[in-house]
Design an enzyme around this catalytic site. Structure first.
Site, PDB file in Angstrom:
ATOM      1  N   ASN A   1      -2.241   7.016   6.168  1.00  0.00           N
ATOM      2  CA  ASN A   1      -2.419   8.428   5.833  1.00  0.00           C
ATOM      3  C   ASN A   1      -3.871   8.652   5.463  1.00  0.00           C
ATOM      4  OD1 ASN A   1      -1.449   6.753   3.430  1.00  0.00           O
ATOM      5  ND2 ASN A   1      -2.323   8.540   2.404  1.00  0.00           N
TER       6      ASN A   1
ATOM      7  N   MET B   1      -2.508  -0.139  -3.355  1.00  0.00           N
ATOM      8  CA  MET B   1      -1.974  -0.578  -4.651  1.00  0.00           C
ATOM      9  C   MET B   1      -1.669  -2.074  -4.660  1.00  0.00           C
ATOM     10  SD  MET B   1       0.733   2.546  -5.154  1.00  0.00           S
ATOM     11  CE  MET B   1       0.321   4.213  -4.625  1.00  0.00           C
ATOM     12  N   SER B   2      -2.397  -2.837  -3.865  1.00  0.00           N
ATOM     13  CA  SER B   2      -2.044  -4.264  -3.751  1.00  0.00           C
ATOM     14  C   SER B   2      -3.251  -5.100  -3.355  1.00  0.00           C
ATOM     15  CB  SER B   2      -0.947  -4.421  -2.690  1.00  0.00           C
ATOM     16  OG  SER B   2      -1.475  -4.131  -1.405  1.00  0.00           O
TER      17      SER B   2
ATOM     18  N   TYR C   1       2.749  -2.114 -10.063  1.00  0.00           N
ATOM     19  CA  TYR C   1       3.539  -0.930 -10.446  1.00  0.00           C
ATOM     20  C   TYR C   1       5.023  -1.240 -10.585  1.00  0.00           C
ATOM     21  CZ  TYR C   1       4.495  -0.477  -5.398  1.00  0.00           C
ATOM     22  OH  TYR C   1       4.868  -0.710  -4.107  1.00  0.00           O
ATOM     23  N   GLU C   2       5.458  -2.387 -10.083  1.00  0.00           N
ATOM     24  CA  GLU C   2       6.865  -2.771 -10.276  1.00  0.00           C
ATOM     25  C   GLU C   2       7.110  -3.251 -11.700  1.00  0.00           C
ATOM     26  OE1 GLU C   2       8.647  -4.892  -6.625  1.00  0.00           O
ATOM     27  OE2 GLU C   2       6.498  -5.104  -6.365  1.00  0.00           O
TER      28      GLU C   2
ATOM     29  N   HIS D   1       3.973  -6.074  -6.738  1.00  0.00           N
ATOM     30  CA  HIS D   1       2.926  -5.134  -7.141  1.00  0.00           C
ATOM     31  C   HIS D   1       2.935  -4.946  -8.647  1.00  0.00           C
ATOM     32  CE1 HIS D   1       4.457  -3.987  -3.133  1.00  0.00           C
ATOM     33  NE2 HIS D   1       3.221  -3.655  -2.838  1.00  0.00           N
TER      34      HIS D   1
ATOM     35  N   HIS E   1       5.643   7.924   0.372  1.00  0.00           N
ATOM     36  CA  HIS E   1       5.975   6.565   0.816  1.00  0.00           C
ATOM     37  C   HIS E   1       6.647   6.610   2.190  1.00  0.00           C
ATOM     38  CE1 HIS E   1       6.514   2.305   0.306  1.00  0.00           C
ATOM     39  NE2 HIS E   1       7.827   2.380   0.366  1.00  0.00           N
TER      40      HIS E   1
ATOM     41  N   SER F   1       3.424  -3.140   3.267  1.00  0.00           N
ATOM     42  CA  SER F   1       4.479  -2.142   3.475  1.00  0.00           C
ATOM     43  C   SER F   1       4.643  -1.826   4.950  1.00  0.00           C
ATOM     44  CB  SER F   1       4.143  -0.834   2.751  1.00  0.00           C
ATOM     45  OG  SER F   1       4.142  -1.025   1.378  1.00  0.00           O
TER      46      SER F   1
ATOM     47  N   HIS G   1      10.004  -3.565   1.851  1.00  0.00           N
ATOM     48  CA  HIS G   1       9.628  -4.957   1.583  1.00  0.00           C
ATOM     49  C   HIS G   1      10.914  -5.786   1.495  1.00  0.00           C
ATOM     50  CE1 HIS G   1       5.264  -4.732   0.454  1.00  0.00           C
ATOM     51  NE2 HIS G   1       5.579  -3.450   0.305  1.00  0.00           N
TER      52      HIS G   1
ATOM     53  N   ALA H   1      -0.733  -1.480   3.720  1.00  0.00           N
ATOM     54  CA  ALA H   1      -0.818  -0.082   4.129  1.00  0.00           C
ATOM     55  C   ALA H   1      -1.773   0.584   3.152  1.00  0.00           C
ATOM     56  CB  ALA H   1       0.560   0.563   4.044  1.00  0.00           C
TER      57      ALA H   1
HETATM   58  N1  HPA Z   1      -3.017   5.694  -1.778  1.00  0.00           N
HETATM   59  C1  HPA Z   1      -2.646   4.543  -2.364  1.00  0.00           C
HETATM   60  N2  HPA Z   1      -1.938   3.614  -1.746  1.00  0.00           N
HETATM   61  C2  HPA Z   1      -1.545   3.842  -0.488  1.00  0.00           C
HETATM   62  C3  HPA Z   1      -1.887   5.028   0.178  1.00  0.00           C
HETATM   63  C4  HPA Z   1      -2.657   6.006  -0.506  1.00  0.00           C
HETATM   64  O1  HPA Z   1      -2.994   7.082   0.014  1.00  0.00           O
HETATM   65  N3  HPA Z   1      -1.359   4.955   1.430  1.00  0.00           N
HETATM   66  C5  HPA Z   1      -0.712   3.761   1.508  1.00  0.00           C
HETATM   67  N4  HPA Z   1      -0.839   3.084   0.349  1.00  0.00           N
END
Ligand code: HPA
Length: 289
Positions: free
Chosen positions: A243, A219-220, A88-89, A86, A257, A33, A64, A116
């Site tokens: 983050n 998540m990847s 989740y898609e 992903h 996001h 990302s 993306h 990310a």
């Molecule tokens: N959690 C899950 N996936 C992420 C995060 C997070 O804090 N930051 C970027 N991708």
């Protein structure tokens, strides 16, 4: 469904690509990302939208692009995924990892993964880069694994080792290169844990993940790494800490996001430069391409 693709499906896609480009990549790079800028650094670029490639899924996530870019990164023949797939898609893990086996059939011998991620380790700061030393496949604990189903020996063995998933030599070289780059922050190194998403974690989940020994959460990445190691690719990769995860109930902050993409934009150039310089440290291909 036991599996989704036959060996012939992967071959069809690989043959299509080989007949539509003269590039013969050694290294595949998956841009996470906000990290798609890496693909803009390649020279002699030739790109294909995912929608024009037979059997390829489509990318549905903002940030993306959904393009496969062939070219040279710092002199190394590469193919880049500008956008990944992903769980989740709604994609099966077989779809999520489809490109990796295609790369293997293209003759790629190295996969670089980037993502990310949220920082769990309290020493991490937003904008840090974490070299991935290991991972925890949390969905795998409940049977979500792209290697599940009949095993095709043409790709790899039924029970692949995963204790050496992230190439030790490349990790050592990454530390050397980082020192030469003269960055203020040290290069972090740690364990990436993947969750299915799409929601960010609860406070209790973050506490759990920390106890499990994870340093960054996302998540990847893990499904692609499993499939790459299964078919014998060298793997190394990085998380950009976009983050810090929320670990107390008092704060009014929360993950988004937009924050992930914004940090990506600010810090991505550093990671892009790093990956680009590291290309020179990837051992040359075994067979002439
Ligand atoms: N959690 C899950 N996936 C992420 C995060 C997070 O804090 N930051 C970027 N991708």
């Amino acid at each position: 469904m036991e599996t989704e693709f036959t060996y012939e499906d992967y071959q069809t896609t690989a043959q299509w690509l080989l007949s539509h480009t003269e590039h013969r990549p050694q290294v595949a790079v998956i841009c996470g990302s906000g990290l798609g800028g890496l693909a803009d650094r390649v020279t002699q670029a030739q790109s294909f939208d995912y929608s024009e490639i037979p059997n390829f899924p489509r990318s549905t996530v903002p940030g993306h692009a959904g393009r496969l870019v062939f070219g040279f990164l710092n002199g190394r023949a590469c193919v880049m995924m500008q956008g990944r797939f992903h769980m989740y898609e709604g994609y099966s893990l077989w779809k999520v990892t489809f490109p990796v086996r295609v790369f293997c059939l293209l003759g790629v011998d190295t996969l670089v993964v980037t993502n990310a991620a949220g920082g769990l380790n309290p020493r991490f700061e937003v904008g840090d880069i974490m070299l991935i030393r290991d991972h925890i496949n949390l969905p795998g604990f409940s049977g979500q694994n792209p290697l599940r189903g009949p095993n095709d020996e043409r790709f790899g063995v039924r029970f692949p080792a995963m204790s050496d998933a992230y190439d030790r030599d490349m990790r050592q070289k990454a530390h050397v290169v980082w020192k030469q780059m003269g960055e203020q922050r040290e290069l972090q190194e740690g364990t990436y844990v993947t969750l299915a998403g799409p929601n960010f974690e609860t406070v209790a989940e973050c506490h759990l993940l920390l106890k499990l020994g994870a340093d960054a959460v996302g998540m990847s990445t893990v499904p692609e790494v499993l499939v790459a190691r299964h078919c014998g690719l060298r793997v190394f990769g990085f998380s950009l800490i976009t983050n810090k995860v929320i670990t107390d109930y008092e704060t009014h902050e929360k993950a988004s996001h937009e924050e992930v993409l914004e940090t990506g934009r600010q810090a991505a150039q550093k990671l892009e430069r790093f990956v680009s310089i590291l290309m020179a440290s990837v051992p040359p291909p075994r067979k002439a391409s």
